[in-house]
Design a protein around this motif. Structure first.
Motif, PDB file in Angstrom:
ATOM      1  N   ASP A 174       9.965   3.108  -4.297  1.00  0.00           N
ATOM      2  CA  ASP A 174       8.271   2.646  -4.314  1.00  0.00           C
ATOM      3  C   ASP A 174       7.695   3.813  -3.532  1.00  0.00           C
ATOM      4  O   ASP A 174       7.790   4.014  -2.378  1.00  0.00           O
ATOM      5  CB  ASP A 174       8.173   1.349  -3.565  1.00  0.00           C
ATOM      6  CG  ASP A 174       6.548   1.026  -3.646  1.00  0.00           C
ATOM      7  OD1 ASP A 174       5.715   1.775  -4.109  1.00  0.00           O
ATOM      8  OD2 ASP A 174       6.120   0.075  -3.238  1.00  0.00           O
TER       9      ASP A 174
ATOM     10  N   ALA B 295       0.444   6.226   1.489  1.00  0.00           N
ATOM     11  CA  ALA B 295       1.339   6.834   0.859  1.00  0.00           C
ATOM     12  C   ALA B 295       1.396   8.391   1.209  1.00  0.00           C
ATOM     13  O   ALA B 295       2.204   8.703   0.955  1.00  0.00           O
ATOM     14  CB  ALA B 295       1.136   6.898  -0.620  1.00  0.00           C
TER      15      ALA B 295
ATOM     16  N   GLY C 126       4.610   4.123  -2.725  1.00  0.00           N
ATOM     17  CA  GLY C 126       3.464   3.710  -2.213  1.00  0.00           C
ATOM     18  C   GLY C 126       2.217   4.262  -2.708  1.00  0.00           C
ATOM     19  O   GLY C 126       2.270   4.537  -4.040  1.00  0.00           O
TER      20      GLY C 126
ATOM     21  N   ARG D 184      -0.097   1.104   0.627  1.00  0.00           N
ATOM     22  CA  ARG D 184       1.132   0.660   1.246  1.00  0.00           C
ATOM     23  C   ARG D 184       1.814   1.925   1.457  1.00  0.00           C
ATOM     24  O   ARG D 184       1.715   3.164   0.642  1.00  0.00           O
ATOM     25  CB  ARG D 184       1.794  -0.278   0.241  1.00  0.00           C
ATOM     26  CG  ARG D 184       2.197   0.158  -0.991  1.00  0.00           C
ATOM     27  CD  ARG D 184       2.896  -0.969  -1.719  1.00  0.00           C
ATOM     28  NE  ARG D 184       3.153  -0.430  -3.069  1.00  0.00           N
ATOM     29  CZ  ARG D 184       2.728  -0.335  -4.060  1.00  0.00           C
ATOM     30  NH1 ARG D 184       1.297  -0.441  -3.960  1.00  0.00           N
ATOM     31  NH2 ARG D 184       3.232   0.421  -4.960  1.00  0.00           N
ATOM     32  N   ALA D 185       2.722   1.889   2.479  1.00  0.00           N
ATOM     33  CA  ALA D 185       3.932   3.113   2.669  1.00  0.00           C
ATOM     34  C   ALA D 185       4.785   3.110   1.701  1.00  0.00           C
ATOM     35  O   ALA D 185       5.215   2.228   1.161  1.00  0.00           O
ATOM     36  CB  ALA D 185       4.116   2.921   4.240  1.00  0.00           C
ATOM     37  N   PRO D 186       5.371   4.323   1.487  1.00  0.00           N
ATOM     38  CA  PRO D 186       6.576   4.516   0.562  1.00  0.00           C
ATOM     39  C   PRO D 186       7.603   3.472   1.148  1.00  0.00           C
ATOM     40  O   PRO D 186       7.881   3.208   2.419  1.00  0.00           O
ATOM     41  CB  PRO D 186       6.878   5.699   0.553  1.00  0.00           C
ATOM     42  CG  PRO D 186       5.666   6.574   0.972  1.00  0.00           C
ATOM     43  CD  PRO D 186       4.966   5.635   1.832  1.00  0.00           C
ATOM     44  N   SER D 187       8.567   3.012   0.352  1.00  0.00           N
ATOM     45  CA  SER D 187       9.641   2.343   0.998  1.00  0.00           C
ATOM     46  C   SER D 187      10.773   2.526  -0.196  1.00  0.00           C
ATOM     47  O   SER D 187      10.680   2.733  -1.357  1.00  0.00           O
ATOM     48  CB  SER D 187       9.133   0.851   0.979  1.00  0.00           C
ATOM     49  OG  SER D 187       8.977   0.447  -0.215  1.00  0.00           O
TER      50      SER D 187
END
Length: 123
Positions: A52, A59, A54, A36-39
């Protein structure tokens, strides 16, 4: 999940998939490897930002993106409605060499051509 190689260095050897990925190439990996991508979100209780970092390939911001995902800079397909700065940023992220002095229409054409799949060759 389908991902795209947007590494600014171009082709990249990715041992996890067992081959070299060409610039802009779309490839498929399982969801765990894609990650998942950073958020950033806001904790409802404390009101503080929670970052987060990621995981997995997503990431690695600037190296891989989810193929078919909406471009965070604007509509899914670049148009002249985008600012010139947005168009240049999208070109840079996709590894497309565009002169900063290029006209918006030329940048849109380069981005659109890059997104068009190559015709299949007859065998």
């Amino acid at each position: 999940m389908k991902l795209r190689n947007i590494n600014p260095l171009g082709a990249v050897d990715l041992p996890l998939v067992g081959r070299v990925l060409e610039p802009g190439e779309v490839f498929e990996v399982d969801d765990t490897l894609a990650g998942r991508a950073p958020s950033t979100s806001v904790d409802e209780d404390s009101g503080e930002e929670v970052h987060d970092l990621g995981s997995g390939l997503l990431a690695q911001v600037g190296n891989f993106e989810q193929a078919g995902a909406k471009d965070p800079l604007g509509p899914p397909v670049p148009t002249e409605e985008w600012s010139k700065a947005q168009l240049l940023e999208a070109a840079t992220r996709r590894g497309i060499d565009v002169a900063p002095t290029a006209k918006k229409a030329d940048i849109v054409a380069a981005l659109t051509a890059d997104a068009t799949p190559a015709p299949e060759e007859d065998q």
